[in-house]
Enzyme design. Structure first.
Site, PDB file in Angstrom:
ATOM      1  N   ILE A 102      -4.487   4.102   0.394  1.00 37.62           N
ATOM      2  CA  ILE A 102      -4.978   2.775   0.003  1.00 37.62           C
ATOM      3  C   ILE A 102      -5.311   2.040   1.315  1.00 37.62           C
ATOM      4  CG2 ILE A 102      -4.778   0.294  -0.823  1.00 37.62           C
ATOM      5  CD1 ILE A 102      -2.877   1.649  -3.202  1.00 37.62           C
ATOM      6  N   VAL A 125      -7.581  -1.128   3.254  1.00 32.50           N
ATOM      7  CA  VAL A 125      -8.718  -2.399   3.092  1.00 32.50           C
ATOM      8  C   VAL A 125      -9.061  -2.567   4.846  1.00 32.50           C
ATOM      9  CG1 VAL A 125      -9.004  -4.762   2.614  1.00 32.50           C
ATOM     10  CG2 VAL A 125      -7.719  -3.026   1.062  1.00 32.50           C
ATOM     11  N   GLU A 152       4.405   7.186  -0.665  1.00 37.50           N
ATOM     12  CA  GLU A 152       4.689   7.087   0.567  1.00 37.50           C
ATOM     13  C   GLU A 152       4.436   5.902   1.283  1.00 37.50           C
ATOM     14  OE1 GLU A 152       6.429  10.487  -0.808  1.00 37.50           O
ATOM     15  OE2 GLU A 152       4.423  10.276  -0.562  1.00 37.50           O
ATOM     16  N   ASN A 184       6.088  -1.148   7.022  1.00 39.00           N
ATOM     17  CA  ASN A 184       5.136  -1.809   6.588  1.00 39.00           C
ATOM     18  C   ASN A 184       5.573  -2.716   5.385  1.00 39.00           C
ATOM     19  OD1 ASN A 184       2.791  -2.612   5.362  1.00 39.00           O
ATOM     20  ND2 ASN A 184       1.692  -0.580   5.491  1.00 39.00           N
ATOM     21  N   TYR A 193       3.981  -3.278  -3.352  1.00 35.78           N
ATOM     22  CA  TYR A 193       4.468  -2.198  -4.290  1.00 35.78           C
ATOM     23  C   TYR A 193       5.529  -2.363  -5.116  1.00 35.78           C
ATOM     24  CZ  TYR A 193       1.122   0.764  -1.264  1.00 35.78           C
ATOM     25  OH  TYR A 193       0.318   1.386  -0.377  1.00 35.78           O
TER      26      TYR A 193
END
Length: 154
Positions: free
Chosen positions: A78, A80, A111, A116, A123
């Site tokens: 993912i 952005v 993972e 982060n 999540y």
């Protein structure tokens, strides 16, 4: 905050822009190439795109790694564009992937770098829990990763 951009299917023509974003987002690790994105799409994995006008500003992908009766999927990536963060785009991309997994009643794994916190918190807010630690998972940086899991939702 909710996404202010449309989410649709990632196209092979988006691969070069995805690779550009990868280099920007993951400079200390091994960013994916345009070819890697094209290969994922050609393999039939499910990838989504977020766009502002004609510009790709986000992408996300999931692959099924085990079929029914106990389906499993892995979120591969993912990302952005930093100029478009904090608008809910990543969360909407994630939710799009989770909808695909839930349609197959799949448990989802991913993972995430241990440093982060923003991603890990996102999540967790979407139902993931930390189930393991992978030392030196990312290369070449050697950063550790949490393995996270989310059970399917009805």
């Amino acid at each position: 905050m909710t996404a202010t951009v449309p989410i649709d299917a990632l196209r092979e023509s988006d691969a070069q822009r995805c690779a550009e974003l990868e280099r920007m987002l993951f400079p200390g690790d091994d960013p994916w190439s345009a070819r890697a994105f094209r290969d994922e799409l050609r393999a039939g994995h499910h990838y989504l795109a977020a766009r502002v006008g004609d510009e790709l500003v986000g992408y996300a992908g999931i692959a099924f790694v085990a079929g029914p009766p106990q389906a499993e999927a892995e979120i591969h990536t993912i990302g952005v564009d930093p100029a478009h963060r904090r608008r809910g785009i990543g969360r909407e991309l994630l939710r799009g992937l989770l909808a695909v997994a839930d349609a197959e009643h799949a448990t989802v794994f991913l993972e995430v770098r241990t440093d982060n916190d923003a991603a890990r918190l996102m999540y967790e807010a979407e139902g993931f829990t930390v189930v393991g630690l992978r030392r030196r998972y990312y290369s070449p940086s050697g950063a550790d990763a949490h393995t996270m899991r989310r059970e399917p939702t009805p």
